[in-house]
Design a protein around this motif. Structure first.
Motif, mmCIF file in Angstrom:
data_model
loop_
_atom_site.group_PDB
_atom_site.id
_atom_site.type_symbol
_atom_site.label_atom_id
_atom_site.label_comp_id
_atom_site.label_asym_id
_atom_site.label_seq_id
_atom_site.Cartn_x
_atom_site.Cartn_y
_atom_site.Cartn_z
ATOM 1 N N VAL A 338 0.834 -1.212 0.000
ATOM 2 C CA VAL A 338 0.000 0.000 0.000
ATOM 3 C C VAL A 338 0.860 1.250 0.000
ATOM 4 C CG1 VAL A 338 -1.849 1.250 1.190
ATOM 5 C CG2 VAL A 338 -1.784 -1.263 1.251
ATOM 6 N N PHE A 339 1.796 1.327 0.950
ATOM 7 C CA PHE A 339 2.632 2.517 1.106
ATOM 8 C C PHE A 339 4.098 2.180 0.902
ATOM 9 C CE2 PHE A 339 -0.981 3.246 4.098
ATOM 10 C CZ PHE A 339 -1.553 4.326 3.448
ATOM 11 N N GLY A 340 4.878 3.197 0.546
ATOM 12 C CA GLY A 340 6.323 3.067 0.484
ATOM 13 C C GLY A 340 6.936 3.457 1.816
ATOM 14 N N VAL A 341 8.114 4.051 1.767
ATOM 15 C CA VAL A 341 8.834 4.404 2.989
ATOM 16 C C VAL A 341 8.167 5.603 3.667
ATOM 17 C CG1 VAL A 341 10.427 5.943 1.760
ATOM 18 C CG2 VAL A 341 11.107 4.930 3.947
ATOM 19 N N TRP A 342 8.161 5.576 5.000
ATOM 20 C CA TRP A 342 7.646 6.684 5.798
ATOM 21 C C TRP A 342 8.825 7.490 6.341
ATOM 22 C CZ3 TRP A 342 2.546 8.031 6.363
ATOM 23 C CH2 TRP A 342 1.607 7.115 5.875
ATOM 24 N N THR A 343 8.679 8.820 6.339
ATOM 25 C CA THR A 343 9.752 9.725 6.738
ATOM 26 C C THR A 343 9.344 10.504 7.978
ATOM 27 O OG1 THR A 343 10.434 9.973 4.430
ATOM 28 C CG2 THR A 343 11.197 11.658 5.993
ATOM 29 N N PRO A 344 10.189 10.549 8.996
ATOM 30 C CA PRO A 344 9.855 11.359 10.183
ATOM 31 C C PRO A 344 9.798 12.841 9.826
ATOM 32 C CG PRO A 344 11.684 9.853 10.618
ATOM 33 C CD PRO A 344 11.473 9.852 9.139
ATOM 34 N N SER A 345 8.896 13.560 10.455
ATOM 35 C CA SER A 345 8.813 15.005 10.279
ATOM 36 C C SER A 345 9.533 15.682 11.432
ATOM 37 C CB SER A 345 7.353 15.451 10.247
ATOM 38 O OG SER A 345 6.837 15.557 11.566
ATOM 39 N N PRO A 346 9.743 17.003 11.371
ATOM 40 C CA PRO A 346 10.354 17.700 12.515
ATOM 41 C C PRO A 346 9.520 17.606 13.783
ATOM 42 C CG PRO A 346 10.485 19.038 10.525
ATOM 43 C CD PRO A 346 9.590 17.887 10.199
ATOM 44 N N VAL A 347 8.225 17.326 13.657
ATOM 45 C CA VAL A 347 7.349 17.176 14.822
ATOM 46 C C VAL A 347 7.431 15.733 15.312
ATOM 47 C CG1 VAL A 347 4.995 17.354 15.692
ATOM 48 C CG2 VAL A 347 5.802 18.963 13.938
ATOM 49 N N PRO A 348 7.851 15.493 16.544
ATOM 50 C CA PRO A 348 7.968 14.110 17.035
ATOM 51 C C PRO A 348 6.645 13.358 16.926
ATOM 52 C CG PRO A 348 9.034 15.640 18.549
ATOM 53 C CD PRO A 348 8.293 16.479 17.551
ATOM 54 N N GLY A 349 6.742 12.111 16.459
ATOM 55 C CA GLY A 349 5.561 11.280 16.359
ATOM 56 C C GLY A 349 4.712 11.527 15.134
ATOM 57 N N VAL A 350 5.155 12.396 14.230
ATOM 58 C CA VAL A 350 4.424 12.687 12.992
ATOM 59 C C VAL A 350 5.295 12.296 11.808
ATOM 60 C CG1 VAL A 350 3.353 14.481 11.574
ATOM 61 C CG2 VAL A 350 3.125 14.561 14.065
ATOM 62 N N SER A 351 4.714 11.622 10.832
ATOM 63 C CA SER A 351 5.472 11.129 9.684
ATOM 64 C C SER A 351 4.681 11.353 8.402
ATOM 65 C CB SER A 351 5.775 9.636 9.846
ATOM 66 O OG SER A 351 6.356 9.363 11.096
ATOM 67 N N PHE A 352 5.402 11.278 7.279
ATOM 68 C CA PHE A 352 4.722 11.411 5.998
ATOM 69 C C PHE A 352 5.310 10.427 4.996
ATOM 70 C CE2 PHE A 352 8.389 14.099 5.333
ATOM 71 C CZ PHE A 352 8.703 13.958 3.988
ATOM 72 N N THR A 353 4.531 10.155 3.978
ATOM 73 C CA THR A 353 4.992 9.338 2.857
ATOM 74 C C THR A 353 4.498 9.964 1.566
ATOM 75 O OG1 THR A 353 5.138 7.066 2.001
ATOM 76 C CG2 THR A 353 2.975 7.808 2.744
ATOM 77 N N GLU A 354 5.180 9.665 0.476
ATOM 78 C CA GLU A 354 4.756 10.110 -0.845
ATOM 79 C C GLU A 354 4.041 8.961 -1.541
ATOM 80 O OE1 GLU A 354 8.325 13.346 -1.731
ATOM 81 O OE2 GLU A 354 8.394 11.373 -2.686
ATOM 82 N N VAL A 355 2.875 9.255 -2.062
ATOM 83 C CA VAL A 355 2.097 8.268 -2.803
ATOM 84 C C VAL A 355 2.237 8.570 -4.290
ATOM 85 C CG1 VAL A 355 -0.207 7.334 -3.268
ATOM 86 C CG2 VAL A 355 0.460 7.927 -0.924
ATOM 87 N N THR A 356 2.653 7.573 -5.048
ATOM 88 C CA THR A 356 2.794 7.697 -6.498
ATOM 89 C C THR A 356 1.839 6.715 -7.155
ATOM 90 O OG1 THR A 356 5.127 8.327 -6.359
ATOM 91 C CG2 THR A 356 4.355 7.485 -8.471
ATOM 92 N N VAL A 357 0.877 7.238 -7.901
ATOM 93 C CA VAL A 357 -0.132 6.417 -8.562
ATOM 94 C C VAL A 357 0.298 6.180 -10.001
ATOM 95 C CG1 VAL A 357 -2.540 6.282 -9.302
ATOM 96 C CG2 VAL A 357 -1.964 7.258 -7.062
#
Length: 399
Positions: A338-357
């Motif tokens: 479903v998802f690729g790699v998740w990246t930590p954000s500067p805010v602890p406990g918050v992360s993001f990933t890029e979705v490519t369709v």
């Protein structure tokens, strides 16, 4: 290593193995192929291309020259030159413009690729100086370009602005921003690594987009699935000068036929499909919203709320290692990525990933996306470090 220690390398190996074994893939580029698989793929994809019985290229002739002509035709420019990397292509373009305008200052966004990913090459290698029209995480506006306090010789616009969420201005906003640069006696360069998927958002064709700029860079492996390489397109005199600087920068490679062939195949295969990817990205993004709401996520962010291209960001209030583990274990057990790699954000406990369709996602219905994303989230334990929301109340506040 204890069971409680997160090992990014081991997780990556698991992710690659799980993705290779997956029968269904929602997001990603498929860069995990082996050398043998990629060779076989290249042979299959280029089997019908003309000119395969001609000799291989030498220093940019033959199949490389054919690719350059194809790009110039697609973009409606006088000429185009093949470069081994986009980093080199853009440095050369803006170095040439600096010589012609007499001003080595380039206006660009602080999140643009040269500022984020090129180790200060603009200044250290090419002697260029950078100013920022804005620090907001969005494309610069015409007012901000007009309001720069000092002269600049060139304005570089990344289309789309990847690190801000693959964001694009509207067509009217882009026209106004370009006009603002002209009012400042500056040339305009488009950092178009992903320009190929922009026509759907702008509602105009590639030649109309390229015509706004004095020069355009495009990538062959982003969006098109090529091996590597880029092109710089624009006036014939600029491209001729760029070829000389390409040589000086070490980019006049002896043979580049694999990259050129893969690029030509990508133009034939992927370019016509990109509008369908962009359209389906909107379906996927909405389905992910539904999955997050129904899964009880404290808050989430889709950036942008409606994708501008076939790529977008997803932000969730969980640590990256928790999301990675949930995503990888789900792929291992179900053969569904479903998802690729998740990246930590500067805010602890918050992360993001890029979705490519891409092509692999077109068979996914909205229900498929909701079910799979919801199943991934259910794998995250309640004590895996949910953040306090990072300033957002809930998912609806971001849409």
């Amino acid at each position: 290593m204890t069971d409680n220690v997160f090992d990014p390398g081991a997780t990556r190996e698991r992710r690659v193995a799980a993705r290779r074994a997956s029968e269904r893939i929602l997001s990603g580029s498929g860069a995990e192929a082996t050398v043998g698989e990629r060779l076989a793929q290249l042979a299959a994809e280029t089997a019908g291309l003309p000119g395969l019985d001609t000799r291989v290229d030498m220093y940019g002739d033959g199949i490389v020259a054919e690719l350059e002509g194809r790009v110039a035709e697609l973009l409606g420019t006088e000429a185009a030159a093949f470069f081994p990397t986009g980093t080199m292509a853009q440095q050369v373009a803006l170095r040439c413009w600096a010589g012609r305008t007499g001003n080595r200052t380039v206006a660009l966004h602080p999140l643009a690729h040269p500022e984020q990913w090129e180790r200060d090459a603009f200044s250290l290698v090419s002697g260029l100086r950078v100013v920022h029209p804005t620090r907001e995480a969005r494309p610069p506006t015409a007012e901000e370009v007009r309001g720069l306090e000092e002269p600049f010789g060139a304005l570089s616009l990344e289309l789309p602005l990847r690190d801000a969420g693959f964001l694009l201005p509207t067509w009217e906003e882009l026209q106004e921003t370009v006009e603002a640069a002209r009012e400042r006696d500056a040339v305009v360069h488009f950092d178009g690594a992903r320009l190929w998927e922009c026509p759907s958002h702008f509602g105009v064709g590639l030649p109309e987009i390229a015509a706004l700029a004095d020069s355009v860079y495009v990538s062959f492996y982003k969006s098109l699935g090529g091996i590597s390489g880029a092109a710089l397109a624009g006036p014939a005199t600029l491209v001729e000068e760029a070829r000389a600087w390409r040589h000086r920068y070490g980019g006049n490679v002896f043979q580049q036929w694999p990259a050129a062939l893969a690029a030509l195949a990508g133009l034939d295969r992927e370019l016509p499909r990109l509008p369908s990817y962009v359209a389906h990205a909107k379906v996927v993004a909405r389905a992910l919203e539904d999955a997050f709401r129904s899964s009880g996520v404290p808050w989430f962010r889709m950036n942008p709320p409606v994708p501008h291209t076939h790529q977008f960001q997803v932000w969730l209030p969980y640590p990256a290692e928790a999301l990675d583990e949930a995503s990888v274990s789900f792929a291992e057990e179900t053969r569904t990525t479903v998802f690729g790699v998740w990246t930590p954000s500067p805010v602890p406990g918050v992360s993001f990933t890029e979705v490519t369709v891409g092509a692999s996602a077109l068979g996914w219905t909205a229900a498929d996306v909701r079910d799979a994303a919801g199943a991934v989230l259910r794998r995250i334990r309640a004590d895996d470090g949910r953040a306090d929301g990072g300033g957002a109340d809930d998912g609806r506040a971001e849409h």
